[in-house]
Design a protein around this motif. Structure first.
Motif, mmCIF file in Angstrom:
data_model
loop_
_atom_site.group_PDB
_atom_site.id
_atom_site.type_symbol
_atom_site.label_atom_id
_atom_site.label_comp_id
_atom_site.label_asym_id
_atom_site.label_seq_id
_atom_site.Cartn_x
_atom_site.Cartn_y
_atom_site.Cartn_z
ATOM 1 N N ASN A 52 20.319 -65.766 79.061
ATOM 2 C CA ASN A 52 19.899 -67.132 78.799
ATOM 3 C C ASN A 52 20.719 -67.795 77.689
ATOM 4 N N ARG A 53 21.657 -67.046 77.107
ATOM 5 C CA ARG A 53 22.558 -67.586 76.079
ATOM 6 C C ARG A 53 23.992 -67.227 76.423
ATOM 7 N N LEU A 54 24.863 -68.198 76.202
ATOM 8 C CA LEU A 54 26.278 -68.048 76.528
ATOM 9 C C LEU A 54 27.089 -68.462 75.313
ATOM 10 N N LYS A 55 28.131 -67.713 74.998
ATOM 11 C CA LYS A 55 29.031 -68.058 73.898
ATOM 12 C C LYS A 55 30.462 -68.086 74.414
ATOM 13 N N ILE A 56 31.202 -69.080 73.974
ATOM 14 C CA ILE A 56 32.620 -69.203 74.331
ATOM 15 C C ILE A 56 33.412 -69.258 73.034
ATOM 16 N N LEU A 57 34.387 -68.377 72.913
ATOM 17 C CA LEU A 57 35.247 -68.335 71.730
ATOM 18 C C LEU A 57 36.666 -68.653 72.166
ATOM 19 N N PHE A 58 37.327 -69.567 71.442
ATOM 20 C CA PHE A 58 38.726 -69.883 71.742
ATOM 21 C C PHE A 58 39.429 -70.382 70.492
ATOM 22 N N TRP A 59 40.743 -70.372 70.547
ATOM 23 C CA TRP A 59 41.612 -70.784 69.454
ATOM 24 C C TRP A 59 42.138 -72.174 69.767
ATOM 25 N N ASP A 60 42.071 -73.100 68.813
ATOM 26 C CA ASP A 60 42.543 -74.463 69.054
ATOM 27 C C ASP A 60 43.713 -74.867 68.149
ATOM 28 N N ASP A 61 44.568 -73.935 67.796
ATOM 29 C CA ASP A 61 45.770 -74.126 66.966
ATOM 30 C C ASP A 61 45.482 -74.323 65.479
ATOM 31 N N SER A 62 44.223 -74.482 65.087
ATOM 32 C CA SER A 62 43.921 -74.568 63.667
ATOM 33 C C SER A 62 42.843 -73.570 63.253
ATOM 34 N N GLY A 63 42.201 -72.954 64.233
ATOM 35 C CA GLY A 63 41.170 -71.968 63.932
ATOM 36 C C GLY A 63 40.378 -71.614 65.167
ATOM 37 N N LEU A 64 39.481 -70.666 65.000
ATOM 38 C CA LEU A 64 38.624 -70.250 66.102
ATOM 39 C C LEU A 64 37.464 -71.232 66.258
ATOM 40 N N VAL A 65 37.106 -71.498 67.498
ATOM 41 C CA VAL A 65 35.987 -72.382 67.821
ATOM 42 C C VAL A 65 34.975 -71.559 68.610
ATOM 43 N N LEU A 66 33.704 -71.670 68.239
ATOM 44 C CA LEU A 66 32.635 -70.954 68.924
ATOM 45 C C LEU A 66 31.640 -71.972 69.465
ATOM 46 N N CYS A 67 31.500 -71.976 70.783
ATOM 47 C CA CYS A 67 30.523 -72.847 71.452
ATOM 48 C C CYS A 67 29.397 -71.969 71.957
ATOM 49 N N THR A 68 28.171 -72.439 71.797
ATOM 50 C CA THR A 68 26.995 -71.686 72.224
ATOM 51 C C THR A 68 26.102 -72.573 73.073
ATOM 52 N N LYS A 69 25.545 -71.996 74.136
ATOM 53 C CA LYS A 69 24.597 -72.727 74.977
ATOM 54 C C LYS A 69 23.413 -71.828 75.270
ATOM 55 N N ARG A 70 22.214 -72.422 75.196
ATOM 56 C CA ARG A 70 20.980 -71.714 75.513
ATOM 57 C C ARG A 70 20.279 -72.468 76.631
ATOM 58 N N LEU A 71 19.916 -71.752 77.683
ATOM 59 C CA LEU A 71 19.146 -72.361 78.763
ATOM 60 C C LEU A 71 17.673 -72.360 78.384
ATOM 61 N N GLU A 72 16.999 -73.460 78.601
ATOM 62 C CA GLU A 72 15.575 -73.543 78.311
ATOM 63 C C GLU A 72 14.756 -72.772 79.341
ATOM 64 N N SER A 73 15.224 -72.769 80.590
ATOM 65 C CA SER A 73 14.560 -71.979 81.624
ATOM 66 C C SER A 73 15.616 -71.469 82.582
ATOM 67 N N GLY A 74 15.339 -70.359 83.221
ATOM 68 C CA GLY A 74 16.295 -69.762 84.145
ATOM 69 C C GLY A 74 17.293 -68.868 83.437
ATOM 70 N N ARG A 75 18.279 -68.440 84.212
ATOM 71 C CA ARG A 75 19.314 -67.535 83.703
ATOM 72 C C ARG A 75 20.672 -67.993 84.175
#
Length: 111
Positions: A52-75
């Motif tokens: 129910n939680r997803l994380k995306i990590l990537f480099w954007d030429d100045s540093g690491l970026v971490l995006c997180t998403k949580r589903l309220e219902s479902g998977r």
């Protein structure tokens, strides 16, 4: 907003992660488990055990970026496969991020 070009490489880690991991913990997983470099510019996708939680990590030429998403219902509908990681097409990542099942259905016909 995450903008993804068709040439972007996306790696999905197949083993569930501890949701408390952040930049350093996920970077270690990328290096040791996926055998990739976190500063490569690729997108690295991680999903927790409850899916129910997803994380995306990537480099954007100045540093690491971490995006997180949580589903309220479902998977999140994780695509099937084997191994420690799986390459996804950018459109598959978009479906995954929206909680939409990306697997194709069996063929059917109208009678």
């Amino acid at each position: 907003m995450l903008s993804i070009s068709p040439a972007t490489r996306v790696f999905l880690a197949r083993t569930p992660i501890d949701g408390r991991k952040s930049f350093n913990g996920l970077s270690v997983l990328i290096k040791e488990t996926l055998e990739q470099e976190p500063t490569s510019g690729f997108l690295f996708v991680f999903i927790n055990k409850a899916r129910n939680r997803l994380k995306i990590l990537f480099w954007d030429d100045s540093g690491l970026v971490l995006c997180t998403k949580r589903l309220e219902s479902g998977r999140f509908g994780v695509p099937g496969g084997q191994g420690l990681s799986q390459c996804l097409r950018p459109e598959e990542l978009t479906l995954l991020m929206h909680g939409i099942e990306g697997t194709s259905r069996r063929r059917w016909h109208r009678v």
